[in-house]
Design a protein around this motif. Structure first.
Motif, PDB file in Angstrom:
ATOM      1  N   ILE A 218     -18.898  49.500  34.379  1.00  0.00           N
ATOM      2  CA  ILE A 218     -18.769  50.298  33.163  1.00  0.00           C
ATOM      3  C   ILE A 218     -18.573  49.370  31.970  1.00  0.00           C
ATOM      4  O   ILE A 218     -17.626  48.580  31.920  1.00  0.00           O
ATOM      5  CB  ILE A 218     -17.574  51.267  33.274  1.00  0.00           C
ATOM      6  N   ALA A 219     -19.468  49.447  31.005  1.00  0.00           N
ATOM      7  CA  ALA A 219     -19.371  48.666  29.778  1.00  0.00           C
ATOM      8  C   ALA A 219     -18.782  49.533  28.672  1.00  0.00           C
ATOM      9  O   ALA A 219     -19.222  50.670  28.467  1.00  0.00           O
ATOM     10  CB  ALA A 219     -20.747  48.149  29.366  1.00  0.00           C
ATOM     11  N   ILE A 220     -17.795  49.001  27.952  1.00  0.00           N
ATOM     12  CA  ILE A 220     -17.093  49.763  26.913  1.00  0.00           C
ATOM     13  C   ILE A 220     -17.116  48.983  25.611  1.00  0.00           C
ATOM     14  O   ILE A 220     -16.718  47.812  25.561  1.00  0.00           O
ATOM     15  CB  ILE A 220     -15.636  50.044  27.348  1.00  0.00           C
ATOM     16  N   ASP A 221     -17.598  49.616  24.546  1.00  0.00           N
ATOM     17  CA  ASP A 221     -17.691  48.962  23.242  1.00  0.00           C
ATOM     18  C   ASP A 221     -17.908  50.055  22.195  1.00  0.00           C
ATOM     19  O   ASP A 221     -18.047  51.231  22.530  1.00  0.00           O
ATOM     20  CB  ASP A 221     -18.855  47.962  23.226  1.00  0.00           C
ATOM     21  N   ILE A 222     -17.937  49.638  20.927  1.00  0.00           N
ATOM     22  CA  ILE A 222     -18.204  50.614  19.862  1.00  0.00           C
ATOM     23  C   ILE A 222     -19.600  50.437  19.272  1.00  0.00           C
ATOM     24  O   ILE A 222     -20.026  51.243  18.459  1.00  0.00           O
ATOM     25  CB  ILE A 222     -17.161  50.507  18.730  1.00  0.00           C
ATOM     26  N   GLN A 223     -20.316  49.391  19.684  1.00  0.00           N
ATOM     27  CA  GLN A 223     -21.650  49.143  19.148  1.00  0.00           C
ATOM     28  C   GLN A 223     -22.716  49.632  20.127  1.00  0.00           C
ATOM     29  O   GLN A 223     -22.856  49.069  21.227  1.00  0.00           O
ATOM     30  CB  GLN A 223     -21.854  47.651  18.874  1.00  0.00           C
ATOM     31  N   LEU A 334     -32.824  31.211  39.740  1.00  0.00           N
ATOM     32  CA  LEU A 334     -33.268  32.287  40.623  1.00  0.00           C
ATOM     33  C   LEU A 334     -33.573  33.580  39.866  1.00  0.00           C
ATOM     34  O   LEU A 334     -33.973  34.581  40.461  1.00  0.00           O
ATOM     35  CB  LEU A 334     -32.194  32.566  41.683  1.00  0.00           C
ATOM     36  N   GLY A 335     -33.349  33.567  38.548  1.00  0.00           N
ATOM     37  CA  GLY A 335     -33.614  34.744  37.729  1.00  0.00           C
ATOM     38  C   GLY A 335     -32.476  35.737  37.690  1.00  0.00           C
ATOM     39  O   GLY A 335     -32.646  36.860  37.185  1.00  0.00           O
ATOM     40  N   ASN A 336     -31.298  35.336  38.165  1.00  0.00           N
ATOM     41  CA  ASN A 336     -30.162  36.269  38.226  1.00  0.00           C
ATOM     42  C   ASN A 336     -29.258  36.227  37.004  1.00  0.00           C
ATOM     43  O   ASN A 336     -28.347  37.056  36.892  1.00  0.00           O
ATOM     44  CB  ASN A 336     -29.316  35.961  39.474  1.00  0.00           C
ATOM     45  N   LEU A 337     -29.483  35.269  36.119  1.00  0.00           N
ATOM     46  CA  LEU A 337     -28.694  35.172  34.895  1.00  0.00           C
ATOM     47  C   LEU A 337     -29.659  35.088  33.706  1.00  0.00           C
ATOM     48  O   LEU A 337     -30.035  33.993  33.282  1.00  0.00           O
ATOM     49  CB  LEU A 337     -27.797  33.928  34.920  1.00  0.00           C
ATOM     50  N   PRO A 338     -30.074  36.234  33.158  1.00  0.00           N
ATOM     51  CA  PRO A 338     -31.012  36.230  32.031  1.00  0.00           C
ATOM     52  C   PRO A 338     -30.324  35.850  30.717  1.00  0.00           C
ATOM     53  O   PRO A 338     -30.149  36.672  29.809  1.00  0.00           O
ATOM     54  CB  PRO A 338     -31.524  37.679  32.015  1.00  0.00           C
ATOM     55  N   LEU A 339     -29.936  34.590  30.608  1.00  0.00           N
ATOM     56  CA  LEU A 339     -29.161  34.120  29.458  1.00  0.00           C
ATOM     57  C   LEU A 339     -29.913  34.273  28.141  1.00  0.00           C
ATOM     58  O   LEU A 339     -29.302  34.436  27.084  1.00  0.00           O
ATOM     59  CB  LEU A 339     -28.771  32.652  29.671  1.00  0.00           C
ATOM     60  N   HIS A 340     -31.239  34.223  28.206  1.00  0.00           N
ATOM     61  CA  HIS A 340     -32.033  34.323  26.984  1.00  0.00           C
ATOM     62  C   HIS A 340     -31.843  35.672  26.277  1.00  0.00           C
ATOM     63  O   HIS A 340     -32.071  35.777  25.067  1.00  0.00           O
ATOM     64  CB  HIS A 340     -33.519  34.117  27.302  1.00  0.00           C
ATOM     65  N   LYS A 341     -31.414  36.683  27.018  1.00  0.00           N
ATOM     66  CA  LYS A 341     -31.264  38.007  26.415  1.00  0.00           C
ATOM     67  C   LYS A 341     -30.032  38.107  25.509  1.00  0.00           C
ATOM     68  O   LYS A 341     -29.921  39.069  24.732  1.00  0.00           O
ATOM     69  CB  LYS A 341     -31.202  39.073  27.510  1.00  0.00           C
ATOM     70  N   VAL A 342     -29.117  37.160  25.620  1.00  0.00           N
ATOM     71  CA  VAL A 342     -27.908  37.227  24.803  1.00  0.00           C
ATOM     72  C   VAL A 342     -27.817  36.067  23.813  1.00  0.00           C
ATOM     73  O   VAL A 342     -26.840  35.959  23.071  1.00  0.00           O
ATOM     74  CB  VAL A 342     -26.638  37.251  25.681  1.00  0.00           C
ATOM     75  N   THR A 343     -28.840  35.198  23.787  1.00  0.00           N
ATOM     76  CA  THR A 343     -28.752  33.957  23.016  1.00  0.00           C
ATOM     77  C   THR A 343     -29.753  33.936  21.866  1.00  0.00           C
ATOM     78  O   THR A 343     -30.922  34.277  22.048  1.00  0.00           O
ATOM     79  CB  THR A 343     -29.003  32.738  23.923  1.00  0.00           C
ATOM     80  N   ALA A 354     -26.158  31.485  10.917  1.00  0.00           N
ATOM     81  CA  ALA A 354     -25.641  31.680  12.273  1.00  0.00           C
ATOM     82  C   ALA A 354     -24.211  32.217  12.237  1.00  0.00           C
ATOM     83  O   ALA A 354     -23.867  33.162  12.956  1.00  0.00           O
ATOM     84  CB  ALA A 354     -25.696  30.366  13.044  1.00  0.00           C
ATOM     85  N   LEU A 355     -23.372  31.623  11.387  1.00  0.00           N
ATOM     86  CA  LEU A 355     -21.979  32.081  11.275  1.00  0.00           C
ATOM     87  C   LEU A 355     -21.919  33.518  10.776  1.00  0.00           C
ATOM     88  O   LEU A 355     -21.133  34.334  11.287  1.00  0.00           O
ATOM     89  CB  LEU A 355     -21.204  31.160  10.328  1.00  0.00           C
ATOM     90  N   ASP A 356     -22.738  33.832   9.778  1.00  0.00           N
ATOM     91  CA  ASP A 356     -22.751  35.196   9.234  1.00  0.00           C
ATOM     92  C   ASP A 356     -23.204  36.196  10.297  1.00  0.00           C
ATOM     93  O   ASP A 356     -22.642  37.298  10.396  1.00  0.00           O
ATOM     94  CB  ASP A 356     -23.691  35.269   8.025  1.00  0.00           C
ATOM     95  N   GLU A 362     -24.655  40.684  14.359  1.00  0.00           N
ATOM     96  CA  GLU A 362     -26.115  40.695  14.398  1.00  0.00           C
ATOM     97  C   GLU A 362     -26.635  39.941  15.624  1.00  0.00           C
ATOM     98  O   GLU A 362     -27.639  40.316  16.219  1.00  0.00           O
ATOM     99  CB  GLU A 362     -26.674  40.053  13.123  1.00  0.00           C
ATOM    100  N   THR A 363     -25.936  38.853  15.970  1.00  0.00           N
ATOM    101  CA  THR A 363     -26.311  38.093  17.163  1.00  0.00           C
ATOM    102  C   THR A 363     -25.160  38.117  18.154  1.00  0.00           C
ATOM    103  O   THR A 363     -23.990  38.214  17.769  1.00  0.00           O
ATOM    104  CB  THR A 363     -26.664  36.637  16.795  1.00  0.00           C
TER     105      THR A 363
END
Length: 371
Positions: A218-223, A334-343, A354-356, A362-363
């Motif tokens: 379960i993911a919990i956030d306001i965005q 192995l494709g189990n950590l799709p890091l590119h989707k969060v970076t 980047a800081l803003d 935004e990122t």
């Protein structure tokens, strides 16, 4: 011989970062000189720059993680050599009871070595051209610099083909999020888990829950955008915490008894209280979200002991980066950590954007790339 470099400097707490020339001191016997290729931006850097930690400006931050190539090593350094690719993590003493018992994340000198602003001998690794010492050696590295003087305990050698830009956040949010799920909470297949706050740290934790084959994640956030990304990364359910009672919604999803495991990545006292309230019998909750010193929470002690629940803190996800890095690199391959989707990558010259983007949300995870 001292060398010239460029670094992001905070001249006054709460003030802007500026890109300036610095002088890099000669390395000591237990240090390495590393050419930085990528630096992750963490909110701990921003909080330190804002004055939420005992920092003495002018300062150079950057701790998540510097990633680059070793240029030079001191005579006592044995784990790496010039030309090696490395990720950088936090610094430890190696001799205290916690270090010797395999609990390096709880080194008894962790604050002095990572937040002290100097080497152990009191000297500064970085100075301004006029000779003024800079608060540096942040997490044993201060990787917001084109060259970093790095304590040997912060060095993690990785294969030469490792995508350093993707793994730049290893030494903080990545190993903390994954480590909290793997180590601190030891999430088991078929269990119910909630992650409160799905910024980069929380999203790494979501990926880890999927790797551990949790039944309900379960993911919990306001965005809403973060919740959608969490679903894409493995969350089986999402809760917008601005809409309705979170504890009630959790019980609707996983049953009236409550959660088996829960992780807070926000550091917000009210959210932590909700997390603990949502635990089922013998459930375990963990905090990894950074907050201001002195932050306190309130719990129902009677319910706490009757249900046998646990609430713990976790520094760096109880992780040893020397063990965590190879595992994460393998899972990514192995494709189990799709890091590119969060970076999102930014040229260091574009650091202010980047800081803003980090501050605005935004990122998810901003990584500065260095020439």
């Amino acid at each position: 011989m001292p060398q010239n470099a460029r670094a992001l400097i905070v001249r006054e707490l709460g003030g802007p970062l500026t890109f300036e020339d610095v002088i890099v001191d000669d390395i000591r016997s237990n240090e390495a000189l590393v050419k930085i290729e990528a630096s992750g931006i963490c909110r701990t850097d921003l909080n330190a720059a804002a004055g939420h930690h005992p920092i003495q400006p002018p300062a150079v931050f950057g701790h998540e993680v510097g990633a680059g190539t070793v240029l030079k090593v001191g005579e006592s350094v044995t784990g790496v050599q010039p030309g090696d690719k490395v990720l950088l993590s936090y610094s430890i003493c190696r001799i205290c009871k916690q270090c010797c018992s395999g609990n390096r994340a709880y080194c008894e000198k962790i604050l002095a070595l990572n937040f002290g602003g100097t080497r152990a001998d009191g000297s500064s690794a970085l100075t301004l051209p006029d000779g003024q010492a800079l608060f540096s050696s942040f997490f044993g590295q201060s990787s917001f610099s084109s060259l970093a003087v790095v304590n040997e305990t912060s060095l993690v050698k990785v294969p030469s083909d490792t995508p350093l830009n993707l793994f730049a956040p290893l030494g903080c949010s990545m190993e903390t999020g994954v480590g909290a799920i793997f180590n601190t909470l030891d999430v088991q297949p078929g269990s119910t888990v909630a992650v409160f706050g799905v910024g980069s740290l929380g999203l790494y934790a979501i990926m880890a829950c999927k790797l551990r084959q949790a039944k309900e994640i379960i993911a919990i956030d306001i965005q809403p955008s973060r919740l959608e990304l969490a679903k894409d990364l493995g969350a089986t359910a999402t809760i917008n915490s601005s809409e309705g009672d979170v504890a009630d919604q959790i019980r609707t999803i996983c049953g009236t008894n409550g959660l088996e495991r829960a992780l807070d990545c926000s550091g917000v006292a009210k959210i932590i209280e909700t997390m603990i309230e949502s635990l089922g019998t013998r459930g375990k909750a963990c905090s990894v979200g950074s907050n201001k010193p002195g932050t306190r929470i309130s719990i129902d002690v009677h319910k706490h002991f009757v249900k046998g629940t646990q609430y713990v803190g976790s520094h760096q996800g109880d992780s040893d980066p020397q063990k965590m890095a190879p595992m994460l690199i393998k899972e990514h391959s192995l494709g189990n950590l799709p890091l590119h989707k969060v970076t999102t990558f930014y040229n260091v010259d574009d650091f202010q954007r980047a800081l803003d983007d980090v501050q605005s949300g935004e990122t998810v995870k901003a990584v500065l790339t260095w020439p």
